[in-house]
Design a protein around this motif. Structure first.
Motif, PDB file in Angstrom:
ATOM      1  N   ARG A  31      -8.023   6.692 -11.027  1.00 21.02           N
ATOM      2  CA  ARG A  31      -8.507   6.123 -12.284  1.00 21.02           C
ATOM      3  C   ARG A  31      -7.347   5.671 -13.161  1.00 21.02           C
ATOM      4  N   ILE A  32      -6.292   6.490 -13.209  1.00 26.08           N
ATOM      5  CA  ILE A  32      -5.130   6.137 -14.025  1.00 26.08           C
ATOM      6  C   ILE A  32      -4.496   4.853 -13.525  1.00 26.08           C
ATOM      7  N   VAL A  33      -4.286   4.750 -12.228  1.00 29.32           N
ATOM      8  CA  VAL A  33      -3.674   3.544 -11.663  1.00 29.32           C
ATOM      9  C   VAL A  33      -4.556   2.329 -11.913  1.00 29.32           C
ATOM     10  N   ASP A  34      -5.867   2.496 -11.758  1.00 28.22           N
ATOM     11  CA  ASP A  34      -6.779   1.369 -11.974  1.00 28.22           C
ATOM     12  C   ASP A  34      -6.785   0.924 -13.443  1.00 28.22           C
ATOM     13  N   LEU A  35      -6.633   1.882 -14.373  1.00 26.15           N
ATOM     14  CA  LEU A  35      -6.625   1.533 -15.794  1.00 26.15           C
ATOM     15  C   LEU A  35      -5.350   0.805 -16.198  1.00 26.15           C
ATOM     16  N   PHE A  36      -4.219   1.261 -15.680  1.00 29.27           N
ATOM     17  CA  PHE A  36      -2.950   0.661 -16.064  1.00 29.27           C
ATOM     18  C   PHE A  36      -2.649  -0.610 -15.278  1.00 29.27           C
ATOM     19  N   ALA A  57       0.034  15.202  -7.821  1.00 25.96           N
ATOM     20  CA  ALA A  57       0.772  16.463  -7.899  1.00 25.96           C
ATOM     21  C   ALA A  57       0.923  16.919  -9.351  1.00 25.96           C
ATOM     22  N   HIS A  58       1.276  15.982 -10.230  1.00 21.69           N
ATOM     23  CA  HIS A  58       1.428  16.332 -11.642  1.00 21.69           C
ATOM     24  C   HIS A  58       0.091  16.743 -12.251  1.00 21.69           C
ATOM     25  N   LEU A  59      -0.956  15.985 -11.967  1.00 22.91           N
ATOM     26  CA  LEU A  59      -2.278  16.294 -12.511  1.00 22.91           C
ATOM     27  C   LEU A  59      -2.786  17.635 -11.991  1.00 22.91           C
ATOM     28  N   GLY A  60      -2.453  17.941 -10.732  1.00 24.49           N
ATOM     29  CA  GLY A  60      -2.887  19.206 -10.148  1.00 24.49           C
ATOM     30  C   GLY A  60      -2.320  20.408 -10.869  1.00 24.49           C
ATOM     31  N   ARG A  71       0.809  -1.211   0.000  1.00 27.18           N
ATOM     32  CA  ARG A  71       0.000   0.000   0.000  1.00 27.18           C
ATOM     33  C   ARG A  71       0.842   1.261   0.000  1.00 27.18           C
ATOM     34  N   ALA A  72       1.974   1.239   0.706  1.00 30.00           N
ATOM     35  CA  ALA A  72       2.813   2.437   0.794  1.00 30.00           C
ATOM     36  C   ALA A  72       3.359   2.836  -0.564  1.00 30.00           C
ATOM     37  N   THR A  73       3.760   1.845  -1.366  1.00 29.88           N
ATOM     38  CA  THR A  73       4.310   2.141  -2.689  1.00 29.88           C
ATOM     39  C   THR A  73       3.226   2.670  -3.616  1.00 29.88           C
ATOM     40  N   ILE A  74       2.053   2.067  -3.565  1.00 29.58           N
ATOM     41  CA  ILE A  74       0.936   2.539  -4.382  1.00 29.58           C
ATOM     42  C   ILE A  74       0.547   3.965  -3.989  1.00 29.58           C
ATOM     43  N   ASP A  75       0.522   4.224  -2.683  1.00 25.34           N
ATOM     44  CA  ASP A  75       0.191   5.571  -2.211  1.00 25.34           C
ATOM     45  C   ASP A  75       1.212   6.594  -2.700  1.00 25.34           C
ATOM     46  N   HIS A  76       2.482   6.175  -2.754  1.00 25.59           N
ATOM     47  CA  HIS A  76       3.526   7.079  -3.239  1.00 25.59           C
ATOM     48  C   HIS A  76       3.290   7.431  -4.713  1.00 25.59           C
ATOM     49  N   LEU A  77       2.929   6.429  -5.516  1.00 20.02           N
ATOM     50  CA  LEU A  77       2.634   6.663  -6.922  1.00 20.02           C
ATOM     51  C   LEU A  77       1.431   7.590  -7.066  1.00 20.02           C
ATOM     52  N   LEU A  78       0.390   7.343  -6.292  1.00 19.15           N
ATOM     53  CA  LEU A  78      -0.806   8.176  -6.356  1.00 19.15           C
ATOM     54  C   LEU A  78      -0.494   9.619  -5.970  1.00 19.15           C
ATOM     55  N   GLN A  79       0.368   9.780  -4.982  1.00 21.29           N
ATOM     56  CA  GLN A  79       0.741  11.125  -4.540  1.00 21.29           C
ATOM     57  C   GLN A  79       1.468  11.887  -5.645  1.00 21.29           C
ATOM     58  N   LEU A  99      -1.646  20.458 -14.049  1.00 20.99           N
ATOM     59  CA  LEU A  99      -2.281  20.527 -15.365  1.00 20.99           C
ATOM     60  C   LEU A  99      -3.766  20.854 -15.293  1.00 20.99           C
ATOM     61  N   TYR A 100      -4.435  20.289 -14.283  1.00 20.04           N
ATOM     62  CA  TYR A 100      -5.890  20.422 -14.177  1.00 20.04           C
ATOM     63  C   TYR A 100      -6.270  20.890 -12.770  1.00 20.04           C
ATOM     64  N   PRO A 101      -5.967  22.144 -12.432  1.00 17.17           N
ATOM     65  CA  PRO A 101      -6.187  22.629 -11.053  1.00 17.17           C
ATOM     66  C   PRO A 101      -7.645  22.635 -10.622  1.00 17.17           C
ATOM     67  N   ASP A 102      -8.564  22.637 -11.571  1.00 16.00           N
ATOM     68  CA  ASP A 102      -9.983  22.700 -11.222  1.00 16.00           C
ATOM     69  C   ASP A 102     -10.635  21.329 -11.105  1.00 16.00           C
ATOM     70  N   GLN A 103      -9.846  20.261 -11.285  1.00  9.39           N
ATOM     71  CA  GLN A 103     -10.398  18.910 -11.256  1.00  9.39           C
ATOM     72  C   GLN A 103     -10.065  18.193  -9.938  1.00  9.39           C
ATOM     73  N   ASP A 104     -10.790  17.117  -9.677  1.00 10.51           N
ATOM     74  CA  ASP A 104     -10.493  16.259  -8.529  1.00 10.51           C
ATOM     75  C   ASP A 104      -9.329  15.357  -8.925  1.00 10.51           C
ATOM     76  N   CYS A 105      -8.113  15.829  -8.711  1.00  7.77           N
ATOM     77  CA  CYS A 105      -6.932  15.136  -9.220  1.00  7.77           C
ATOM     78  C   CYS A 105      -6.621  13.853  -8.457  1.00  7.77           C
ATOM     79  N   GLU A 106      -7.052  13.754  -7.232  1.00  6.28           N
ATOM     80  CA  GLU A 106      -6.882  12.490  -6.503  1.00  6.28           C
ATOM     81  C   GLU A 106      -7.707  11.394  -7.167  1.00  6.28           C
ATOM     82  N   ALA A 107      -8.925  11.735  -7.552  1.00  2.00           N
ATOM     83  CA  ALA A 107      -9.785  10.756  -8.221  1.00  2.00           C
ATOM     84  C   ALA A 107      -9.222  10.404  -9.597  1.00  2.00           C
TER      85      ALA A 107
END
Length: 219
Positions: free
Chosen positions: A33-38, A16-19, A4-12, A21-29
């Motif tokens: 989605r990206i992790v679940d797709l890949f 940050a990168h998505l934020g 879980r710690a490694t996955i959380d690090h990737l999500l974090q 690019l897309y400051p008005d979006q729910d970037c955590e969500a």
């Protein structure tokens, strides 16, 4: 990379990168989605600590970049000729081969891609690509920001069918697009007639959309 710690690090990091690019979006969500797709089952995720040397490239790497049809021999598929040339004349002088777009295309020296899931039959087929990848690290062009108006995706866009109908952006030709910078001589927007009776300009009697696309239907 299943803990879980490694996955959380990737999500974090993704968040940050998505934020940025897309400051008005729910970037955590979006990151979830990206992790679940890949990695839907998280079983193929490899931590960088397990990759030899940790760095995938450095100053000692030598790569060859070429079109799939640059090297030819009568009676032989160009990709097979390329592979033979690499083995007979290049050997281990290089470690990687970058083959520029090898998909079926309609223009732009291969970058106007018609089908991203196929190899241009004039060059060879997937077995030729796999053979080269068996001897060298292989890089290919995904070309997701460029495409052909003859592709199935773009034809779906024109007819309003999924999934291609959601793969392209339309824009009002009167909109201020002065901040768009691109090294192209032709106009940013191109009119195409679609199945929709509504153009982005709002003229409901028109069935023409001015579009700037991703991928760009260049030809």
């Amino acid at each position: 990379m299943n803990d879980r710690a490694t996955i959380d690090h990737l999500l974090q990091r993704l968040t940050a990168h998505l934020g940025a690019l897309y400051p008005d979006q729910d970037c955590e969500a979006l990151a979830e989605r990206i992790v679940d797709l890949f990695w839907p089952d998280k079983s193929q995720m490899i931590p960088r600590s397990e990759i030899a040397g940790k760095h995938l490239w450095d100053e000692s790497d030598v790569a060859m970049i070429t079109y799939g049809g640059t090297i030819r021999s009568d009676g032989e598929r160009p990709l097979r000729t390329l592979h033979r040339f690499l083995k007979e004349h290049i050997g281990q002088t290089i470690g990687a081969v970058h083959i520029l777009p090898f998909f079926p295309y309609s223009c732009d020296d291969g970058f106007g891609v018609i089908d991203y899931l196929a190899v241009d039959e004039e060059l060879g087929d997937w077995s030729d690509i796999e053979a080269i990848a068996g001897d060298y690290r292989l890089m290919g062009d995904l070309v997701i920001n460029h495409g052909s108006s003859k592709s199935a995706w773009f034809q779906q866009f024109l007819s309003g069918e999924a999934p291609g109908k959601d793969y392209y952006y339309t824009a009002d030709p009167a909109a201020d697009l002065g901040q768009v910078v691109r090294p192209r001589a032709h106009p940013l927007l191109t009119p195409f007639r679609t199945a929709s009776a509504t153009a982005m300009s709002g003229a409901r009697s028109a069935a023409t959309n001015w579009i700037s696309t991703l991928p760009i239907p260049s030809c």
